[in-house]
Scaffold this motif. Structure first.
Motif, PDB file in Angstrom:
ATOM      1  N   GLN A 142     -55.551   0.338 -20.334  1.00  0.00           N
ATOM      2  CA  GLN A 142     -54.589   0.475 -21.425  1.00  0.00           C
ATOM      3  C   GLN A 142     -54.877  -0.620 -22.442  1.00  0.00           C
ATOM      4  O   GLN A 142     -54.739  -1.809 -22.158  1.00  0.00           O
ATOM      5  N   GLU A 172     -52.869  -4.668 -19.314  1.00  0.00           N
ATOM      6  CA  GLU A 172     -51.892  -3.739 -18.746  1.00  0.00           C
ATOM      7  C   GLU A 172     -51.233  -4.267 -17.488  1.00  0.00           C
ATOM      8  O   GLU A 172     -50.272  -3.674 -16.998  1.00  0.00           O
ATOM      9  N   ASN A 173     -51.733  -5.394 -16.951  1.00  0.00           N
ATOM     10  CA  ASN A 173     -51.181  -5.962 -15.714  1.00  0.00           C
ATOM     11  C   ASN A 173     -50.155  -7.053 -15.978  1.00  0.00           C
ATOM     12  O   ASN A 173     -49.948  -7.919 -15.131  1.00  0.00           O
ATOM     13  N   GLU A 174     -49.548  -7.052 -17.176  1.00  0.00           N
ATOM     14  CA  GLU A 174     -48.483  -7.993 -17.530  1.00  0.00           C
ATOM     15  C   GLU A 174     -48.997  -9.425 -17.626  1.00  0.00           C
ATOM     16  O   GLU A 174     -48.260 -10.378 -17.402  1.00  0.00           O
ATOM     17  N   SER A 194     -42.483  -8.279 -17.343  1.00  0.00           N
ATOM     18  CA  SER A 194     -42.678  -6.835 -17.509  1.00  0.00           C
ATOM     19  C   SER A 194     -43.827  -6.612 -18.482  1.00  0.00           C
ATOM     20  O   SER A 194     -44.492  -7.560 -18.915  1.00  0.00           O
ATOM     21  N   SER A 195     -44.060  -5.372 -18.834  1.00  0.00           N
ATOM     22  CA  SER A 195     -45.185  -5.030 -19.707  1.00  0.00           C
ATOM     23  C   SER A 195     -45.044  -5.707 -21.072  1.00  0.00           C
ATOM     24  O   SER A 195     -43.953  -5.754 -21.643  1.00  0.00           O
ATOM     25  N   THR A 230     -41.797  -8.615 -24.332  1.00  0.00           N
ATOM     26  CA  THR A 230     -41.970  -7.662 -23.246  1.00  0.00           C
ATOM     27  C   THR A 230     -41.078  -6.436 -23.436  1.00  0.00           C
ATOM     28  O   THR A 230     -40.177  -6.409 -24.277  1.00  0.00           O
ATOM     29  N   SER A 248     -46.929  -0.739  -5.514  1.00  0.00           N
ATOM     30  CA  SER A 248     -46.775  -1.267  -6.862  1.00  0.00           C
ATOM     31  C   SER A 248     -45.827  -0.369  -7.650  1.00  0.00           C
ATOM     32  O   SER A 248     -46.007   0.860  -7.702  1.00  0.00           O
ATOM     33  N   THR A 278     -43.519   0.357 -11.332  1.00  0.00           N
ATOM     34  CA  THR A 278     -43.443   0.138 -12.767  1.00  0.00           C
ATOM     35  C   THR A 278     -42.074   0.577 -13.250  1.00  0.00           C
ATOM     36  O   THR A 278     -41.648   1.709 -12.988  1.00  0.00           O
ATOM     37  N   THR A 279     -41.385  -0.300 -13.938  1.00  0.00           N
ATOM     38  CA  THR A 279     -40.042  -0.010 -14.439  1.00  0.00           C
ATOM     39  C   THR A 279     -40.139   0.465 -15.882  1.00  0.00           C
ATOM     40  O   THR A 279     -40.835  -0.144 -16.706  1.00  0.00           O
ATOM     41  N   VAL A 280     -39.440   1.546 -16.182  1.00  0.00           N
ATOM     42  CA  VAL A 280     -39.399   2.084 -17.535  1.00  0.00           C
ATOM     43  C   VAL A 280     -38.115   1.584 -18.192  1.00  0.00           C
ATOM     44  O   VAL A 280     -37.012   1.841 -17.701  1.00  0.00           O
TER      45      VAL A 280
END
Length: 728
Positions: free
Chosen positions: A554, A573-575, A596-597, A615, A686, A688-690
């Motif tokens: 990404q 992409e790995n924060e 986070s991202s 973020t 793993s 991922t939070t949206v």
């Protein structure tokens, strides 16, 4: 009973390095084969395939000390091609060499197969050597090398670069500046003994003086300057009601709810469209620690509500006074776009032009006051003021950038009651890059002005512009949607349409971000594409002088060059935040780990090395990666400026409710990229939070002026703008 001693010698063929590809492939003349018969030493080494020895003996050679002395006498004056591996290199894992540009070279075993296929039928029976041969590249910076070699591979061997690093170490290498800049360090004024090239980041001081003086002579020239300003046409001033109805987002009936203050005593505030609040009203006077000299701490900062996602932020440079100007861009609402005549004709796409939706650039004025010998802080007695609204009909404004080059103030800047702010470039929805000459009137009230034509306009053929960066006071580099990069000169010409003097394909697809290594290496440009490639290349010869780090899944949407760190700053992409020094661009280094991202990155400052990352969860994290860049084993410190949460809220027809958490302390952070080094609890997989888009931090910025270098701004997806002086 003690166990039998076992040898640690590696069994198998040794790694051999050669400069002759024909020799490695087994292709040689008869005379060469006779002259290069294996010596007695090599024969003895081949017979010891099943022997064993210690690791030290393997590194030093596979013969005894007495035999080694005799062989050195015999081989004196003879060129040796056989090399041994490094002490710190794992014996079982061959090292992949790199070229000086940073790209991995293919192994010679693969090259010799192609060589055999092209050599013809005469040598088809020749087999490749079983011994693996490789060619040497530059030093792998991940290996254990000496400190001088590490510094030269990271910052270069030129004294200008090294003196700039030493100056930065003495100024910003102390522990108190590990996250945010301190006012004490910002107030230190440079002297003649500051390593000559230190304050200018490795650039000759005379060159910097020429750039801010004679470098702008063309702008004030009676002929060239007049022709340059002639194309910009400003329409009649609009009434405030008409401008707000068409060019600004339609305000909500309900006000935005804000919860802010101490964690155990938060207060509620309600802000309408373009209303502001003082942070001191939420915090009051907080008792300081006993170790502090002050008896109380007052939080100083502003929060302004725009009720719509903040698309772009940019502080105006070259502002030496107490007034600082911030350009803010918010797009009109979807309901307003639906009423546009061209809405819905074609589906929206970043690869083609968009409808000519109305859009406005808002210029806000923030007043400061003296806080130190050099620095200034926000004046909380003067509220932020909307000074100018530039109304356009060229579509949504995607990117903006002020010309960052220093310009010495002249008398011509304030003529006819108009104050010159600077040159502002942007990418609009029509796919064109445009430049505006922004000036303010004498009245301390809001002006609504329509721009009929810009001072400069350009478009790349068969595609649209996507991003831009300034290279000099007269040159702008623009990334395009087809992977090309175009560079224009904004000086006036006789051509009806400006033609770029540089136009080459750098990537295979959409260019997301572009930045220049100004002022240290202005000819180097870093770009990132939607395919995940990040590339550093030279305008002189982009085909051969280019390098790239490991490709990402990404691609980051923001790049920024820090002249203090001599590195390109970005994220993955790995924060993780990451640094890419221009002298070893292929070897990235972690510069922070985010909760986070990462969504945005503040453009790097010319006056301090602190970075700001925004973020998706609403946090803004600050860090100073210089100590870790200088000493790779240093602990990494980072600090959260604030954390923002958003919810729909209880007020009907409002932009929702926001909660701010702040007062975070600086903490160390592990930069391990595997789960074994992650201190956070793992749930077996793993996750991922949206997060809701209105909770995101969408834009960040450091003030580029010397006296206000500690001022920072942050915009959110729900339309809140926060401006605060972060200098400790």
């Amino acid at each position: 009973m003690a166990s039998a001693r076992r040898s640690g010698r590696l069994k198998g063929p040794r790694a051999v390095y050669t400069d002759d590809l024909f020799e490695s492939a087994g292709i040689a003349d008869e005379s060469d084969s006779e002259e290069r018969q294996p010596s007695g030493t090599e024969k003895r080494r081949r017979r010891r395939d099943e022997d064993s020895a210690s690791d030290d003996e393997f590194v030093a050679g596979e013969v005894n000390d007495e035999e080694e002395e005799e062989e050195e006498d015999e081989d004196a004056g003879e060129e040796r091609y056989v090399d041994v591996m490094d002490d710190n290199e794992p014996a079982a894992t061959p090292r992949t060499p790199r070229t000086p540009g940073g790209r991995s070279r293919p192994k010679t075993v693969q090259s010799q197969q192609k060589l055999l296929e092209s050599s013809g039928a005469a040598n088809r029976s020749t087999k490749a050597s079983t011994t693996e041969t490789r060619t040497r590249g530059c030093i792998d910076p991940r290996e254990n090398v000496s400190k001088p070699m590490y510094y030269m591979s990271t910052f270069g061997d030129d004294e200008r670069d090294l003196l700039a690093v030493v100056y930065t170490r003495d100024r910003w290498g102390r522990g108190v500046d590990t996250c945010l800049p301190t006012r004490h360090t910002l107030d230190i004024q440079s002297t003649a003994n500051d390593y000559e090239y230190g304050p200018t980041c490795g650039v000759a001081p005379d060159d910097m003086v020429k750039e801010r003086t004679s470098g702008w002579d063309w702008y004030y020239d009676k002929v060239i300057g007049k022709e340059f300003r002639k194309p910009q046409k400003i329409g009649p001033k609009l009434k405030e009601a008409d401008a707000r109805r068409k060019y600004l987002p339609k305000p909500k009936k309900g006000k935005h709810t804000i919860l802010i203050g101490a964690a155990n005593d938060q207060k509620t505030f309600h802000l309408g469209h373009h209303e502001s609040m003082n942070l001191a009203h939420a915090w009051g006077e907080t008792k300081a620690q006993k170790s502090d000299q002050a008896s109380a701490i007052v939080r100083e900062g502003w929060i302004i509500s725009f009720e719509q996602k903040i698309q772009c932020l940019a502080w105006a440079p070259n502002q030496d006074g107490f007034d600082q100007y911030l350009a803010v861009v918010t797009l009109v609402t979807p309901e307003q776009k639906e009423k546009h005549p061209s809405h819905g004709i074609e589906p929206p796409s970043p690869f083609r032009t968009a409808p000519s939706y109305p859009c406005a650039i808002q210029l806000w004025q923030f007043t400061g006051k003296q806080a130190g010998p050099v620095t200034r802080t926000l004046d909380m007695e003067t509220k932020p003021l909307l000074r100018l609204v530039l109304c356009t009909d060229w579509g949504d404004l995607r990117r903006i950038a002020w010309c960052p080059m220093a310009r010495e103030k002249r008398a011509e800047d304030d003529q006819n009651g108009m104050k010159s702010i600077g040159l502002l470039a942007g990418i609009w929805g029509d796919g064109k890059m445009k430049v505006l000459d922004v000036k303010l009137g004498p009245d301390k009230k809001t002006e609504f002005v329509t721009i009929q034509s810009p001072i400069f306009e350009a478009k790349s053929p068969s595609n649209v512009c996507s991003c831009l960066t300034w290279l000099s006071p007269t040159d702008i580099a623009v990334g395009c949607s087809d992977g090309f990069v175009a560079i224009w000169s904004i000086l006036p010409t006789s051509d009806p349409e400006p033609i770029p003097y540089f136009y080459k394909s750098i990537h295979a697809s959409y260019v997301l971000s572009i930045t220049s290594a100004y002022p240290t290496n202005p000819h180097l440009i870093a770009t990132t594409s939607i395919d995940g490639e990040t590339r550093l290349w030279s305008m002189i010869d982009p085909e051969s002088e280019n390098t790239t780090p490991v490709r990402q899944r990404q691609a980051p949407g923001h790049l920024s060059y820090s002249p203090i760190l001599q590195s390109v700053c970005s994220y993955d992409e790995n924060e993780f935040g990451r640094l890419m020094p221009i002298h070893k661009f292929f070897a990235t280094q972690s510069a922070g780990r985010m909760p986070s991202s990462v969504m945005c990155l503040a453009p790097c400052s010319f006056f301090h090395p602190s970075l700001l990352f925004g973020t998706a969860a609403g946090e803004v994290v600050a860090t100073n990666p210089f100590r870790r860049l200088l000493y790779s084993k240093e602990q990494h410190w980072q600090q959260t400026w604030f954390s923002h949460d958003w919810a729909p809220g209880l007020i009907k027809d409002s932009s929702g409710a926001s909660r701010f958490y702040e007062g975070y302390r600086a903490e160390t952070q592990s930069l391990a990229r595997n789960l074994s080094g992650d201190k956070r609890p793992q749930l077996g997989s793993s996750l991922t939070t949206v997060h809701d888009e209105r909770a995101h931090v969408t834009a960040l910025g450091w003030n580029p002026n010397r006296a206000s270098a500690g001022w920072a701004c942050a915009g959110t997806g729900c339309g809140l703008l926060r401006v605060e002086d972060l200098a400790i």
